[in-house]
Design a protein around this motif. Structure first.
Motif, PDB file in Angstrom:
ATOM      1  N   GLN A   1     -32.668  -3.946 -72.564  1.00 14.36           N
ATOM      2  CA  GLN A   1     -31.911  -2.986 -71.760  1.00 14.36           C
ATOM      3  C   GLN A   1     -30.420  -3.323 -71.749  1.00 14.36           C
ATOM      4  N   LEU A   2     -30.104  -4.604 -71.687  1.00 19.11           N
ATOM      5  CA  LEU A   2     -28.697  -5.009 -71.684  1.00 19.11           C
ATOM      6  C   LEU A   2     -28.031  -4.670 -73.012  1.00 19.11           C
ATOM      7  N   GLU A   3     -28.702  -4.929 -74.119  1.00 18.36           N
ATOM      8  CA  GLU A   3     -28.128  -4.625 -75.429  1.00 18.36           C
ATOM      9  C   GLU A   3     -27.905  -3.126 -75.592  1.00 18.36           C
ATOM     10  N   GLU A   4     -28.822  -2.323 -75.065  1.00 17.12           N
ATOM     11  CA  GLU A   4     -28.665  -0.871 -75.132  1.00 17.12           C
ATOM     12  C   GLU A   4     -27.447  -0.439 -74.316  1.00 17.12           C
ATOM     13  N   LEU A   5     -27.279  -1.033 -73.138  1.00 17.47           N
ATOM     14  CA  LEU A   5     -26.126  -0.708 -72.301  1.00 17.47           C
ATOM     15  C   LEU A   5     -24.825  -1.113 -72.988  1.00 17.47           C
ATOM     16  N   LYS A   6     -24.775  -2.315 -73.544  1.00 14.81           N
ATOM     17  CA  LYS A   6     -23.565  -2.804 -74.205  1.00 14.81           C
ATOM     18  C   LYS A   6     -23.208  -1.962 -75.425  1.00 14.81           C
ATOM     19  N   SER A   7     -24.204  -1.514 -76.165  1.00 14.87           N
ATOM     20  CA  SER A   7     -23.933  -0.704 -77.352  1.00 14.87           C
ATOM     21  C   SER A   7     -23.282   0.621 -76.968  1.00 14.87           C
ATOM     22  N   LYS A   8     -23.659   1.174 -75.836  1.00 15.98           N
ATOM     23  CA  LYS A   8     -23.051   2.412 -75.364  1.00 15.98           C
ATOM     24  C   LYS A   8     -21.619   2.174 -74.894  1.00 15.98           C
ATOM     25  N   LEU A   9     -21.392   1.056 -74.183  1.00 12.36           N
ATOM     26  CA  LEU A   9     -20.064   0.774 -73.639  1.00 12.36           C
ATOM     27  C   LEU A   9     -19.049   0.491 -74.733  1.00 12.36           C
ATOM     28  N   ARG A  10     -19.507  -0.065 -75.849  1.00 14.20           N
ATOM     29  CA  ARG A  10     -18.578  -0.389 -76.937  1.00 14.20           C
ATOM     30  C   ARG A  10     -17.881   0.851 -77.485  1.00 14.20           C
ATOM     31  N   HIS A  11     -18.503   2.014 -77.321  1.00 15.50           N
ATOM     32  CA  HIS A  11     -17.971   3.246 -77.891  1.00 15.50           C
ATOM     33  C   HIS A  11     -17.346   4.146 -76.819  1.00 15.50           C
ATOM     34  N   ARG A  12     -17.072   3.577 -75.637  1.00 13.81           N
ATOM     35  CA  ARG A  12     -16.438   4.330 -74.567  1.00 13.81           C
ATOM     36  C   ARG A  12     -15.024   3.787 -74.330  1.00 13.81           C
ATOM     37  N   HIS A  13     -14.116   4.659 -73.922  1.00 11.36           N
ATOM     38  CA  HIS A  13     -12.741   4.251 -73.613  1.00 11.36           C
ATOM     39  C   HIS A  13     -12.692   3.820 -72.142  1.00 11.36           C
ATOM     40  N   LEU A  14     -13.093   2.579 -71.895  1.00  7.01           N
ATOM     41  CA  LEU A  14     -13.257   2.115 -70.527  1.00  7.01           C
ATOM     42  C   LEU A  14     -11.937   2.016 -69.775  1.00  7.01           C
ATOM     43  N   LEU A  15     -10.837   1.732 -70.473  1.00 10.72           N
ATOM     44  CA  LEU A  15      -9.556   1.540 -69.802  1.00 10.72           C
ATOM     45  C   LEU A  15      -9.056   2.802 -69.117  1.00 10.72           C
ATOM     46  N   VAL A  16      -9.417   3.964 -69.640  1.00  9.72           N
ATOM     47  CA  VAL A  16      -8.934   5.221 -69.056  1.00  9.72           C
ATOM     48  C   VAL A  16     -10.020   5.945 -68.272  1.00  9.72           C
ATOM     49  N   MET A  17     -11.201   5.383 -68.210  1.00  4.78           N
ATOM     50  CA  MET A  17     -12.309   6.006 -67.494  1.00  4.78           C
ATOM     51  C   MET A  17     -12.049   5.940 -65.994  1.00  4.78           C
ATOM     52  N   ASN A  18     -12.349   7.004 -65.240  1.00  5.83           N
ATOM     53  CA  ASN A  18     -12.106   6.955 -63.795  1.00  5.83           C
ATOM     54  C   ASN A  18     -13.088   6.004 -63.125  1.00  5.83           C
ATOM     55  N   GLU A  19     -12.731   5.586 -61.905  1.00  5.42           N
ATOM     56  CA  GLU A  19     -13.466   4.509 -61.237  1.00  5.42           C
ATOM     57  C   GLU A  19     -14.933   4.848 -61.000  1.00  5.42           C
ATOM     58  N   ALA A  20     -15.205   6.072 -60.560  1.00  7.41           N
ATOM     59  CA  ALA A  20     -16.587   6.450 -60.267  1.00  7.41           C
ATOM     60  C   ALA A  20     -17.453   6.434 -61.525  1.00  7.41           C
ATOM     61  N   THR A  21     -16.896   6.916 -62.640  1.00  6.20           N
ATOM     62  CA  THR A  21     -17.643   6.937 -63.896  1.00  6.20           C
ATOM     63  C   THR A  21     -17.853   5.522 -64.423  1.00  6.20           C
ATOM     64  N   LEU A  22     -16.813   4.703 -64.337  1.00  2.00           N
ATOM     65  CA  LEU A  22     -16.926   3.315 -64.781  1.00  2.00           C
ATOM     66  C   LEU A  22     -17.981   2.564 -63.976  1.00  2.00           C
ATOM     67  N   TRP A  23     -18.003   2.809 -62.670  1.00  2.64           N
ATOM     68  CA  TRP A  23     -19.011   2.172 -61.817  1.00  2.64           C
ATOM     69  C   TRP A  23     -20.417   2.582 -62.261  1.00  2.64           C
ATOM     70  N   ALA A  24     -20.606   3.860 -62.492  1.00  5.50           N
ATOM     71  CA  ALA A  24     -21.933   4.363 -62.838  1.00  5.50           C
ATOM     72  C   ALA A  24     -22.394   3.900 -64.212  1.00  5.50           C
ATOM     73  N   ARG A  25     -21.464   3.768 -65.160  1.00  3.95           N
ATOM     74  CA  ARG A  25     -21.832   3.440 -66.532  1.00  3.95           C
ATOM     75  C   ARG A  25     -21.856   1.941 -66.828  1.00  3.95           C
ATOM     76  N   ALA A  26     -20.941   1.180 -66.212  1.00  8.31           N
ATOM     77  CA  ALA A  26     -20.761  -0.210 -66.633  1.00  8.31           C
ATOM     78  C   ALA A  26     -21.130  -1.248 -65.589  1.00  8.31           C
ATOM     79  N   ILE A  27     -20.982  -0.935 -64.302  1.00  9.40           N
ATOM     80  CA  ILE A  27     -21.180  -1.938 -63.256  1.00  9.40           C
ATOM     81  C   ILE A  27     -22.583  -1.847 -62.648  1.00  9.40           C
ATOM     82  N   TYR A  28     -22.914  -0.682 -62.114  1.00 13.54           N
ATOM     83  CA  TYR A  28     -24.185  -0.526 -61.419  1.00 13.54           C
ATOM     84  C   TYR A  28     -25.399  -0.818 -62.301  1.00 13.54           C
ATOM     85  N   PRO A  29     -25.412  -0.396 -63.585  1.00 11.18           N
ATOM     86  CA  PRO A  29     -26.579  -0.715 -64.425  1.00 11.18           C
ATOM     87  C   PRO A  29     -26.829  -2.216 -64.559  1.00 11.18           C
TER      88      PRO A  29
END
Length: 230
Positions: free
Chosen positions: A44-72
């Motif tokens: 599950q962690l590898e699947e999550l990391k593979s998705k995050l590698r292709h996202r522009h996290l620096l410009v992502m808003n806080e709520a979306t970043l929380w839902a995609r990168a922190i809470y999981p």
């Protein structure tokens, strides 16, 4: 008695409320506080990391970043009735001051679907030049969570040792980076409690994802052990 909102806390304010002891801890000590992932957790962690590698996290808003990168990642540390929570209200009444506000997240027990005093508090750093300092906001949230657990233990006498000193973990996230804090609150019933702080190294959510989840699992397991032994 004055009430302090977490987002308004500064180092100067906190030092008037508590005796603040900040300590350096070697990275090797934090490496000891880890529990290996199961095969399913690793997948599950590898699947999550593979998705995050292709996202522009620096410009992502806080709520979306929380839902995609922190809470999981918090959810990967869930065990039994310990679960991840978002938007956690906290309120504490120390002898000479009160703390109040809402933490972004936590790992805490669930009782009948209701959150119990948290073991780990998570603060997501807000953006903007007028945003509060995430470190001292987190300190306030940790102090509140420690008081809530202390109050519960005092009422139930579950663990007499925790009445003397209350341990609480916290972390603040900046984009997808994590910084952990271990806190210990003592002299809780005095006019100026003692708050001792130890810092972890910084962890990157993608490159250090395994260490982050291992540490989260350790925190959950440690408190479960204390409850069972108490």
């Amino acid at each position: 008695m004055e009430t302090y909102i977490f987002s308004q806390l500064t180092e100067e304010t906190l030092r008037t409320l508590v005796t603040l002891n900040e300590k350096y801890v070697a990275p090797e000590e934090w490496e000891k506080m880890q529990i290996a992932l199961t095969a399913e957790e690793g997948r599950q962690l590898e699947e999550l990391k593979s998705k995050l590698r292709h996202r522009h996290l620096l410009v992502m808003n806080e709520a979306t970043l929380w839902a995609r990168a922190i809470y999981p990642m918090l959810m990967l540390a869930e065990r039994g009735y310990i679960q991840a929570w978002s938007s956690v209200p906290l309120k504490a009444s120390y002898l000479t001051f009160e703390l109040e506000g809402e933490a972004d997240g936590a790992l805490a027990p669930s009782l009948g679907g209701r959150i119990q005093p948290p073991y780990l508090i998570v603060n997501e750093a807000k953006r903007g030049i007028h945003a509060p300092d995430p470190q001292f906001q987190l300190y306030g949230e940790m102090l509140a969570a420690a008081w809530l657990t202390w109050q519960k233990n005092s009422e139930t006498d579950i663990n007499p040792d925790s009445i003397i000193e209350q341990e609480i973990f916290g972390c603040y996230t900046v984009n997808d980076s994590w910084a952990f804090v271990r806190g210990a609150v003592s002299d809780i019933e005095t006019e100026k409690p003692v708050f001792t702080i130890e810092f972890s190294p910084d962890y990157n959510g993608i490159w250090d994802g395994e260490q982050i989840v291992q540490l989260l699992k350790f925190i959950v397991a440690k408190h479960l052990e204390e409850i069972n032994s108490g």
